[in-house]
Design an enzyme around this catalytic site. Structure first.
Site, short mmCIF file in Angstrom:
data_model
loop_
_atom_site.label_atom_id
_atom_site.label_comp_id
_atom_site.label_asym_id
_atom_site.label_seq_id
_atom_site.Cartn_x
_atom_site.Cartn_y
_atom_site.Cartn_z
N HIS A 221 28.25 51.09 28.52
CA HIS A 221 28.62 50.79 27.18
C HIS A 221 29.58 51.93 26.44
O HIS A 221 30.74 51.44 25.93
CB HIS A 221 27.32 50.32 26.17
N TYR A 225 33.90 52.60 24.64
CA TYR A 225 34.54 53.14 23.49
C TYR A 225 35.18 54.31 23.76
O TYR A 225 36.33 54.70 23.04
CB TYR A 225 33.23 53.38 22.41
N HIS A 372 35.33 38.25 28.19
CA HIS A 372 35.06 38.90 27.06
C HIS A 372 35.56 40.23 27.28
O HIS A 372 36.57 40.80 26.29
CB HIS A 372 33.73 39.05 26.74
N PHE A 373 35.54 40.87 28.44
CA PHE A 373 36.15 42.22 28.41
C PHE A 373 37.65 42.67 28.56
O PHE A 373 38.18 43.35 28.35
CB PHE A 373 35.25 43.12 29.42
N HIS A 374 37.97 41.50 29.34
CA HIS A 374 39.59 41.37 29.39
C HIS A 374 40.11 41.00 27.94
O HIS A 374 41.30 41.73 27.70
CB HIS A 374 39.96 40.23 30.40
N ARG A 435 30.98 34.81 37.80
CA ARG A 435 31.81 35.92 37.89
C ARG A 435 31.67 36.41 39.25
O ARG A 435 30.65 36.33 39.85
CB ARG A 435 31.66 36.99 36.64
N ARG A 436 32.54 37.13 39.80
CA ARG A 436 32.46 37.90 40.95
C ARG A 436 32.32 37.02 42.07
O ARG A 436 31.50 37.22 43.10
CB ARG A 436 31.47 39.25 41.06
C1 HEM Z 1 47.39 40.62 35.06
C2 HEM Z 1 46.45 41.00 34.38
C3 HEM Z 1 44.97 40.75 34.99
C4 HEM Z 1 44.67 39.87 36.01
C5 HEM Z 1 45.13 38.67 36.26
C6 HEM Z 1 43.08 40.30 35.87
C7 HEM Z 1 42.16 39.36 36.82
C8 HEM Z 1 41.21 39.68 36.92
C9 HEM Z 1 40.11 39.10 37.86
C10 HEM Z 1 40.34 37.71 38.49
C11 HEM Z 1 39.04 39.67 38.13
C12 HEM Z 1 37.91 39.37 39.08
C13 HEM Z 1 37.05 38.50 38.46
C14 HEM Z 1 35.57 38.10 38.91
O1 HEM Z 1 35.57 37.83 40.20
O2 HEM Z 1 34.48 37.98 38.55
C15 HEM Z 1 39.12 40.84 37.28
C16 HEM Z 1 38.03 41.73 37.14
C17 HEM Z 1 38.29 42.82 36.27
N1 HEM Z 1 39.38 43.11 35.42
FE1 HEM Z 1 40.98 42.31 35.46
N2 HEM Z 1 42.76 41.30 35.30
C18 HEM Z 1 44.00 41.69 34.66
C19 HEM Z 1 44.04 42.69 33.95
C20 HEM Z 1 43.05 43.65 33.57
C21 HEM Z 1 43.16 44.83 32.83
C22 HEM Z 1 44.60 45.15 31.96
C23 HEM Z 1 41.99 45.50 32.67
C24 HEM Z 1 41.52 46.52 31.91
C25 HEM Z 1 42.30 47.55 31.55
C26 HEM Z 1 41.16 44.62 33.54
C27 HEM Z 1 39.85 45.01 33.93
C28 HEM Z 1 39.08 44.51 34.73
C29 HEM Z 1 37.82 44.89 35.31
C30 HEM Z 1 36.82 46.07 34.88
C31 HEM Z 1 37.02 43.94 36.08
C32 HEM Z 1 35.81 43.97 36.82
C33 HEM Z 1 35.67 44.03 38.13
C34 HEM Z 1 34.46 43.67 38.42
O3 HEM Z 1 33.72 42.42 38.09
O4 HEM Z 1 33.72 44.36 39.35
N3 HEM Z 1 41.62 43.64 34.13
N4 HEM Z 1 40.27 40.91 36.73
CU LIG Z 2 28.07 46.96 26.70
#
Ligand code: HEM
Ligand SMILES: [Cu+2]
Length: 546
Positions: A221, A225, A372-374, A435-436
């Site tokens: 968490h 921040y 939410h986190f996106h 998710r995932r």
């Molecule tokens: C073009 C922009 C982006 C796209 C299309 C995108 C898409 C995705 C997708 C499809 C997932 C996997 C979801 C899943 O399988 O549950 C993901 C996971 C994630 N994204 Fe992005 N994302 C983008 C930008 C960002 C940005 C700007 C951040 C943060 C600065 C971010 C942080 C994360 C994180 C931390 C995860 C988690 C991975 C996990 O579950 O282990 N993403 N994103």
């Molecule tokens: Cu939290």
């Protein structure tokens, strides 16, 4: 002459941090768009679960650890030299920290790309990947500790030379973030050093999952921040000036930074509401503490709202909301602040659902969480990273953009992209989409109606991708622009403080309070694992192909 200016302003150091942060960011958004395409069921090339999880691990590791750590560090160095108006106490140490991180990034990303560490950025024990992945991340954390030391050192040197004077607000926020990061990294560092690394070296045959997840939650968490604080610092110390006004209250800024540090740390257990290893009492306590995090956010919304209202009215805006229209929205920092607030509003609403013990069960581990986190991080916070980069780059390279149009277009594209991506994602989460998960059988009538939503969400992802690439392009083309003024000016408060009580001008009280809160929130929950050894699980090595 030039050499001296570079050392003093630490330009090259800052550009190195920002450069790598944004280069890895560019790679990660391409991976993100590909992941969206896989989940949409439109069958892109190379769809395989192995590739998907390698990609999500790389995307999460870059977006969660590499990009923000380097961004925050570069930001901190910039704020330190410009707000204190003196060189860093030791630039060589800063470079050592940077190179440790570079070594760590290469060491961590190589096994991920080779498919030897597809454990996702939250590690997921008892899954265990290549030891190089964890060692690489340790190097990233250790490199960032150099930054923490330098920020605290810079502030205390300045205080010695300026007894009784208030630390400039931007630097105060920056050092708040350094202390926050010190406390934050303790959890994940302990998990890596005492659990993940021994497991990946084959020294241990089982891993205590309950302990590992608790140590990770300790970090999970407040790390949010840590990502967020530069955005808040920009709200207080850059946005009012960019709008042509002043900051309504310097004191509110100090208080908000301190409260963000205090209330973001003893709360990570809200990520474990559905886990069995903790009692409901501690979960409830941490839920109540989580709710308090809304306080500094609301203080910020009101203070920045008031600062902007004054500007809007001076510019002729009337009525309850007329001043909003009268603000200079053509300026990137003002536009980004507005967009960021809107995204923060939507995301904050979702966050109150996540943190409610009962309602959390509805959305736990569904696409709602990813949405939410996106929205908050990818949307609200990264939008401010863009604005900060647009503000700092001209000062770092002495060039200004030819036109603000592509900058505004970029900010709009990103904001629209994030809304189009995350709205359907929230909906899908409520329908129970996990998710995932890489591939779904949309031929199954029970989930066939998900597919159109995933396609809309994917389109949003490509709009974000376009916005992200335009950002990089805007920075590259800046070098062709006319010369810029290299002085950095922060917003001045309406009533600049002359004297500030030491509780609001340093971190001693804050750290003592934190020690107390952390002992209260985590003392028993972590201590129990040492006398109730109930959660060992056999280690599952993904790097050995098993
Ligand atoms: C073009 C922009 C982006 C796209 C299309 C995108 C898409 C995705 C997708 C499809 C997932 C996997 C979801 C899943 O399988 O549950 C993901 C996971 C994630 N994204 Fe992005 N994302 C983008 C930008 C960002 C940005 C700007 C951040 C943060 C600065 C971010 C942080 C994360 C994180 C931390 C995860 C988690 C991975 C996990 O579950 O282990 N993403 N994103
Ligand atoms: Cu939290």
């Amino acid at each position: 002459m030039e050499g001296r200016a570079v050392t003093y302003r630490a330009d090259r150091l800052i550009l190195a941090h920002f450069g790598v942060a944004f280069a890895t960011f560019a790679v990660a958004i391409i991976l993100g768009a590909w992941q969206m395409t896989v989940r949409s069921g439109l069958n892109p090339v190379f769809t395989s679960p192995e590739a998907y999880f390698a990609s999500v691990t790389a995307h999460g590791t870059i977006m969660g650890y590499v990009m923000p750590t380097l961004f925050v560090m570069g930001f901190g160095y910039f704020v330190a030299v410009t707000s204190l108006d003196r060189p860093l106490p030791n630039t060589r140490l800063a470079w050592i920290g940077f190179w440790l991180i570079m070594a760590g990034v290469v060491m961590a990303m190589a096994p991920v790309l080779a498919g030897k560490a597809t454990v996702l950025y939250t590690f997921y024990p008892p899954l265990t990947g290549s030891v190089f992945y964890y060692l690489g991340l340790v190097l990233v954390v250790v490199g960032s500790w150099f930054w923490i030391a330098l920020m605290i050192w810079a502030m205390s040197d300045w205080k010695k030379d300026n007894p009784g004077k208030p630390v400039p607000l931007a630097m105060f926020g920056n050092v708040a973030n350094a202390f926050l990061w010190l406390w934050t990294t303790a959890g994940v560092a302990a998990e890596l050093l005492f659990q993940a690394i021994p497991a990946s070296l084959g020294w241990t045959q089982t891993i205590d999952i309950g302990l590992a997840r608790t140590l990770f939650a300790w970090t999970l968490h407040p790390i949010v921040y840590f990502w967020l604080l530069p955005a808040y610092i920009a709200f207080y110390t850059m946005a009012p000036r960019a709008a042509g006004g002043r900051l309504y209250s310097d004191m509110m800024g100090r208080l908000s930074f301190l409260l963000l540090v205090l209330y973001s740390l003893p709360v990570g257990m809200h990520h474990l509401f559905t886990d069995p290893e903790h009692g409901t009492g501690f979960k409830f306590l941490q839920m109540m503490l989580t709710a308090l995090v809304t306080v500094p956010t609301l203080l910020t919304i009101f203070t920045i709202g008031a600062s902007m209202e004054i500007v809007g009215r001076l510019r002729g805006g009337r009525g309850l909301f007329g001043w909003i229209g009268a603000l200079p929205w053509d300026r990137p920092m003002v536009l980004a602040t507005g967009l960021s607030f809107v995204l923060l509003g939507f995301g904050g609403f979702g966050g109150t659902i996540n943190m409610s013990y009962g309602m959390n069960a509805m959305i736990h581990n569904t696409s709602w969480v990813t949405a939410h986190f996106h929205l908050i991080y990818g949307g609200s916070v990264v939008t401010m990273y863009f604005a900060i980069a647009y503000e700092f780059w001209p000062k770092l390279v002495g060039r200004q953009p030819l036109s603000l149009k592509p900058i505004r277009l970029q900010l709009w594209l990103w904001a629209i992209g994030i809304v189009v991506t995350t709205f359907p994602w929230h909906v899908l989460g409520l329908f129970g989409e996990p998710r995932r998960v890489a591939t779904f059988d949309y031929a199954n009538p029970a989930i066939a109606f998900w597919q159109p939503w995933t396609i809309v969400s994917m389109i949003g992802g490509y709009i974000m991708l376009a916005g992200g690439l335009l950002f990089v392009w805007n920075l590259v083309t800046l070098y062709r622009g006319p010369e810029a003024d290299r002085q950095m000016h922060y917003a001045v408060a309406l009533h600049p403080p002359q004297r500030v009580p030491s509780a609001l001008n340093g971190f001693a009280l804050c750290n003592w309070l934190l020690l107390f809160l952390m002992l209260m929130a985590y003392g028993y929950p972590i201590g129990q694992f040492f006398f109730i050894k109930d959660y060992p699980a056999p280690i599952h090595r993904v790097d050995l192909g098993g």
